[in-house]
Design a protein around this motif. Sequence first.
Motif, PDB file in Angstrom:
ATOM      1  N   LYS A 111      21.832  15.953  20.521  1.00 35.50           N
ATOM      2  CA  LYS A 111      21.512  17.378  20.353  1.00 35.50           C
ATOM      3  C   LYS A 111      20.025  17.603  20.598  1.00 35.50           C
ATOM      4  O   LYS A 111      19.201  16.724  20.358  1.00 35.50           O
ATOM      5  CB  LYS A 111      21.874  17.834  18.935  1.00 35.50           C
ATOM      6  CG  LYS A 111      23.375  17.784  18.646  1.00 35.50           C
ATOM      7  CD  LYS A 111      23.681  18.308  17.265  1.00 35.50           C
ATOM      8  CE  LYS A 111      23.326  17.298  16.196  1.00 35.50           C
ATOM      9  NZ  LYS A 111      24.242  16.149  16.155  1.00 35.50           N
ATOM     10  N   CYS A 112      19.683  18.796  21.023  1.00 31.58           N
ATOM     11  CA  CYS A 112      18.292  19.174  21.210  1.00 31.58           C
ATOM     12  C   CYS A 112      17.722  19.646  19.873  1.00 31.58           C
ATOM     13  O   CYS A 112      18.181  20.672  19.354  1.00 31.58           O
ATOM     14  CB  CYS A 112      18.151  20.266  22.257  1.00 31.58           C
ATOM     15  SG  CYS A 112      18.597  19.744  23.926  1.00 31.58           S
ATOM     16  N   ALA A 147      27.393  16.455  25.521  1.00 31.76           N
ATOM     17  CA  ALA A 147      26.052  15.875  25.632  1.00 31.76           C
ATOM     18  C   ALA A 147      26.102  14.350  25.514  1.00 31.76           C
ATOM     19  O   ALA A 147      25.191  13.655  25.986  1.00 31.76           O
ATOM     20  CB  ALA A 147      25.140  16.454  24.560  1.00 31.76           C
ATOM     21  N   GLN A 148      27.137  13.823  24.848  1.00 33.61           N
ATOM     22  CA  GLN A 148      27.344  12.384  24.716  1.00 33.61           C
ATOM     23  C   GLN A 148      26.064  11.676  24.257  1.00 33.61           C
ATOM     24  O   GLN A 148      25.498  12.023  23.239  1.00 33.61           O
ATOM     25  CB  GLN A 148      27.853  11.824  26.052  1.00 33.61           C
ATOM     26  CG  GLN A 148      29.195  12.389  26.498  1.00 33.61           C
ATOM     27  CD  GLN A 148      30.393  11.780  25.811  1.00 33.61           C
ATOM     28  OE1 GLN A 148      30.582  10.571  25.823  1.00 33.61           O
ATOM     29  NE2 GLN A 148      31.200  12.617  25.193  1.00 33.61           N
ATOM     30  N   GLN A 149      25.626  10.668  25.014  1.00 29.70           N
ATOM     31  CA  GLN A 149      24.494   9.839  24.591  1.00 29.70           C
ATOM     32  C   GLN A 149      23.156  10.567  24.601  1.00 29.70           C
ATOM     33  O   GLN A 149      22.160  10.066  24.065  1.00 29.70           O
ATOM     34  CB  GLN A 149      24.387   8.582  25.465  1.00 29.70           C
ATOM     35  CG  GLN A 149      23.901   8.824  26.888  1.00 29.70           C
ATOM     36  CD  GLN A 149      25.020   9.156  27.843  1.00 29.70           C
ATOM     37  OE1 GLN A 149      26.124   9.483  27.425  1.00 29.70           O
ATOM     38  NE2 GLN A 149      24.738   9.034  29.136  1.00 29.70           N
ATOM     39  N   HIS A 150      23.101  11.760  25.177  1.00 30.99           N
ATOM     40  CA  HIS A 150      21.851  12.511  25.217  1.00 30.99           C
ATOM     41  C   HIS A 150      21.560  13.200  23.889  1.00 30.99           C
ATOM     42  O   HIS A 150      20.421  13.561  23.600  1.00 30.99           O
ATOM     43  CB  HIS A 150      21.895  13.545  26.342  1.00 30.99           C
ATOM     44  CG  HIS A 150      22.147  12.940  27.687  1.00 30.99           C
ATOM     45  ND1 HIS A 150      21.226  12.114  28.306  1.00 30.99           N
ATOM     46  CD2 HIS A 150      23.220  13.003  28.522  1.00 30.99           C
ATOM     47  CE1 HIS A 150      21.717  11.710  29.475  1.00 30.99           C
ATOM     48  NE2 HIS A 150      22.917  12.225  29.617  1.00 30.99           N
ATOM     49  N   GLU A 158      24.426  10.721  14.353  1.00 30.47           N
ATOM     50  CA  GLU A 158      24.161  12.148  14.529  1.00 30.47           C
ATOM     51  C   GLU A 158      24.891  13.002  13.487  1.00 30.47           C
ATOM     52  O   GLU A 158      25.486  14.033  13.807  1.00 30.47           O
ATOM     53  CB  GLU A 158      24.555  12.606  15.943  1.00 30.47           C
ATOM     54  CG  GLU A 158      23.766  11.947  17.057  1.00 30.47           C
ATOM     55  CD  GLU A 158      22.392  12.583  17.237  1.00 30.47           C
ATOM     56  OE1 GLU A 158      22.297  13.648  17.865  1.00 30.47           O
ATOM     57  OE2 GLU A 158      21.417  11.983  16.738  1.00 30.47           O
ATOM     58  N   VAL A 211      24.237   7.922  20.281  1.00 29.91           N
ATOM     59  CA  VAL A 211      22.912   8.423  20.630  1.00 29.91           C
ATOM     60  C   VAL A 211      21.886   7.435  20.067  1.00 29.91           C
ATOM     61  O   VAL A 211      21.536   7.497  18.891  1.00 29.91           O
ATOM     62  CB  VAL A 211      22.675   9.834  20.059  1.00 29.91           C
ATOM     63  CG1 VAL A 211      21.326  10.374  20.530  1.00 29.91           C
ATOM     64  CG2 VAL A 211      23.798  10.777  20.477  1.00 29.91           C
ATOM     65  N   ARG A 212      21.472   6.487  20.866  1.00 27.18           N
ATOM     66  CA  ARG A 212      20.575   5.429  20.435  1.00 27.18           C
ATOM     67  C   ARG A 212      21.207   4.642  19.286  1.00 27.18           C
ATOM     68  O   ARG A 212      22.307   4.143  19.419  1.00 27.18           O
ATOM     69  CB  ARG A 212      19.191   6.007  20.100  1.00 27.18           C
ATOM     70  CG  ARG A 212      18.503   6.636  21.321  1.00 27.18           C
ATOM     71  CD  ARG A 212      17.157   7.246  20.997  1.00 27.18           C
ATOM     72  NE  ARG A 212      17.270   8.408  20.131  1.00 27.18           N
ATOM     73  CZ  ARG A 212      17.550   9.639  20.587  1.00 27.18           C
ATOM     74  NH1 ARG A 212      17.730   9.845  21.868  1.00 27.18           N
ATOM     75  NH2 ARG A 212      17.643  10.659  19.751  1.00 27.18           N
TER      76      ARG A 212
END
Length: 222
Positions: A217-218, A212-215, A193, A23-24
Amino acid sequence: GNDIVGDKFCSLLNGVMFCTGMVREAFKLDGMNDYLEVSDHPSLDFSSEFKLETWIQTNDLTQSQAVISKHECKPGAIGYNMGLRPEQGGLKLSAQVGAPGVTCGFPGHGYVLSNQVVITNNLFHHVAVIYKGGTQNEIKLYVDGAPVPSQIIVSPPLSVNNTNRPFLMGTTLVSDGGGPTYPFYFLKGHLDEVSAYNRALDSLEIKDIFEAQQHGKCLPLP
């Protein structure tokens, strides 16, 4: 990027760098002495349940490595941790949870290990540990959104013996014969993460985080 442990300040020690993550950006650790530290805080002490989870990529399939730890292997100061243990062909996932007044390896110092190797390459994998004390009294391991068959080396405790040690990522504290503790079992690879929860997420929530992978967690809006 945007790697947080609640609102606590995280120290990057001994040359931790940033790199492309799941994630980034992720934390890059050299396996020699790099690690991350969050000072002890009541929000990182758990009682009857918790969950630890992170994305991990390791460049070493031959050495024991710590992933997340608020743990000290000394009498009366156990805490909790998640780690990797080498076996032929790759790495097994492990978790330890200590009860008040016990010593590593003795009853009350819960230790669970996956039956088979779960990491066999240097790709990113999502790993998680769920602990439930009390009447349920269990530790469950998850890899890439799914539970993995595990063996109970030492039965889990009914509650967690929290320590005043820091929350560490990429290492854990050990001691020689009960003497002063020092960081050891350094992770060689990437962490992204990193999260700790004061409740045990259910299987569907873990699956959703993985998918969710690269997106990522919200997170709640500030």
